[in-house]
Design an enzyme around this catalytic site. Structure first.
Site, PDB file in Angstrom:
ATOM      1  N   ARG A  80       0.767  -1.229   0.069  1.00  0.00           N
ATOM      2  CA  ARG A  80       0.065  -0.059  -0.043  1.00  0.00           C
ATOM      3  C   ARG A  80       0.779   1.264   0.095  1.00  0.00           C
ATOM      4  NH1 ARG A  80      -2.546  -3.656   3.557  1.00  0.00           N
ATOM      5  NH2 ARG A  80      -4.594  -4.128   2.985  1.00  0.00           N
ATOM      6  N   LYS A  96      -2.861  -1.535   8.029  1.00  0.00           N
ATOM      7  CA  LYS A  96      -4.362  -1.300   8.164  1.00  0.00           C
ATOM      8  C   LYS A  96      -4.927  -2.189   8.849  1.00  0.00           C
ATOM      9  CE  LYS A  96      -7.983  -0.880   4.766  1.00  0.00           C
ATOM     10  NZ  LYS A  96      -8.679  -0.821   3.386  1.00  0.00           N
ATOM     11  N   ARG A 100      -1.240  -0.774  -6.471  1.00  0.00           N
ATOM     12  CA  ARG A 100      -1.567  -2.044  -5.985  1.00  0.00           C
ATOM     13  C   ARG A 100      -2.493  -2.971  -6.524  1.00  0.00           C
ATOM     14  NH1 ARG A 100      -1.623  -4.109  -0.815  1.00  0.00           N
ATOM     15  NH2 ARG A 100      -3.613  -4.895   0.244  1.00  0.00           N
ATOM     16  N   HIS A 108      -4.199  -9.130   2.897  1.00  0.00           N
ATOM     17  CA  HIS A 108      -5.363  -9.499   2.962  1.00  0.00           C
ATOM     18  C   HIS A 108      -5.914 -10.232   4.130  1.00  0.00           C
ATOM     19  CE1 HIS A 108      -6.519  -7.670  -1.329  1.00  0.00           C
ATOM     20  NE2 HIS A 108      -6.218  -6.769  -0.479  1.00  0.00           N
ATOM     21  N   TYR A 124       6.152 -14.024  10.440  1.00  0.00           N
ATOM     22  CA  TYR A 124       6.391 -12.950   9.459  1.00  0.00           C
ATOM     23  C   TYR A 124       7.760 -12.447   9.944  1.00  0.00           C
ATOM     24  CZ  TYR A 124       2.016 -12.624   6.829  1.00  0.00           C
ATOM     25  OH  TYR A 124       1.144 -12.727   5.894  1.00  0.00           O
TER      26      TYR A 124
END
Length: 399
Positions: free
Chosen positions: A209, A259, A338, A361, A371
């Site tokens: 993003r 987000k 994106r 997402h 991660y």
């Protein structure tokens, strides 16, 4: 001079100029000063009505001083933008300010807030239905509601008439679109000589993003050193390596987070993006020397000439200039890089589950710990696919 009694307050109405003036004695305030309210009108009845209204508002807790009487919608909106948005993201506040200055203040800004009616708000919103999308109408209506709510909390108005009105539907908003592969290649070519070249390459080739790219720090750009050391920040390992990745863990939102929690992800980046970041790092080092004492070290990958955060508006303008130079017009926004990434991935048969992981997402089940310390094999798929796609195009062009 006629004496009057309004509730428990005594007053007088007397001729003055071409009409009448009424005065009510409200007694002493907390500092011991006498409070006296005056109102003017063409007739005694009009003056008395004004005084009655003042007393009614005062009894309900509404301030009755001159500043409150003349307090306008413009002032209410300005006060809210200044005092009521302190915990909002700066870009969000800028967006509200642009909407207010473009569509609210010029139309009803001069109206006294106490005189603003639900019909006024209805008419104002109806007049914008052909200019703004439904989402923008909802936003500009929300600005007015919040501004009046703040004025209510400060005893400047009794009712919030904006809350009595439903937001109408606006014109259809412009749907997001994606660059074709040819268009994306042209944009990448034209971006080469611009300050946001690496920004454009990274967003198109990884799907991050724009709010994530603007918050990216150099210590979140990592290189694969060896099997023992693993991934290390380029601030320590440098760029003399073959594989690179970015930790997409931050954004320019007010709390600095992405987000959603599941948007936090680690992405290996394609060769072209790594090369662009390598060159960008060298240019930034030169800028830093030029700026000298003016440089503010926030560790940002993409920043101004003095190291501060890039403004979203400046990125939009620069991107539009690139798309125009690429011959595809200037009706494009950075967020559509994106969409472009997702489109190119899909066109090249990358599974939708993989794409969801790549763009962060909801649906990925990988934990934050995984991660942070390792790349899923699926995550490298984006870099591998983009390397193949754009290397094939370069070979075809040079043949």
């Amino acid at each position: 001079m006629a004496k009057i009694l309004i509730g428990k307050y005594q007053g007088t109405i007397y001729p003055e100029g071409n009409g009448y003036t009424g005065a009510i004695d409200l007694g002493l305030d907390g500092a011991g000063s006498r409070q006296r309210i005056k109102r003017k009108g063409r007739t005694k009845a009009a003056v008395k009505d004004k005084l009655i209204k003042v007393i009614e508002e005062r009894d309900k807790g509404i301030k009755t001083n001159k500043d409150t009487e003349n307090y306008t919608v413009r002032e209410a909106v300005t006060d809210w933008l200044t005092k009521g948005t302190k915990n909002l993201d700066p870009d969000t506040v800028d967006g509200y300010r642009i909407l207010a200055e473009g569509h609210l203040v010029p139309v009803i800004g001069a109206t006294k807030l106490k005189a603003l009616s639900a019909d006024d708000v209805d008419n104002w919103l109806d007049g914008l239905t052909g200019k703004l999308s439904t989402r923008s109408l909802q936003s500009v209506h929300s600005i007015l509601r919040r501004a009046i709510r703040q004025a209510q909390a400060r005893d400047k108005v009794l009712r919030n008439v904006a809350e009595l009105v439903a937001t109408p539907k606006g014109r259809p908003g412009r749907p997001s679109k994606a660059l074709t592969l040819d268009q994306a290649s042209a944009v990448l070519d034209k971006a080469t000589t611009t300050p946001i070249h690496a920004y454009v390459v990274l967003t198109i080739l990884t799907g991050v993003r724009t709010e994530e790219a603007r918050a990216l720090r150099w210590d979140h750009v990592v290189a694969w050193v060896n099997d023992e050391t693993g991934w290390q920040p380029v601030t320590e390992a440098g760029f003399d390596h073959d594989r690179f990745a970015v930790y997409v863990w931050r954004s320019v939102r007010a709390d600095g987070d992405t987000k959603t929690e599941k948007s936090r992800r680690t992405l290996e980046i394609p060769e072209e993006a790594a090369n662009a970041l390598r060159a960008h790092h060298k240019r930034q080092a030169a800028q830093r020397l030029t700026a000298g004492m003016l440089w503010q070290d926030h560790g940002l990958v993409f920043c101004t000439r003095t190291g501060t955060e890039l403004a979203a508006g400046n990125v939009r303008r620069s991107f539009k200039a690139i798309t125009k130079a690429a011959g595809i017009g200037d009706d494009w926004t950075p967020r559509e890089t994106r969409h472009t990434f997702v489109s190119i991935m899909s066109d090249n048969d990358v599974p939708i589950e993989t794409i969801a992981d790549l763009v962060g997402h909801n649906g990925t089940s990988v934990t934050e710990r995984v991660y942070r310390h390792q790349l899923k094999p699926v995550i490298t798929k984006g870099a591998t696919t983009m390397n193949t796609i754009f290397n094939q195009r370069k070979e075809a062009k040079s043949a």
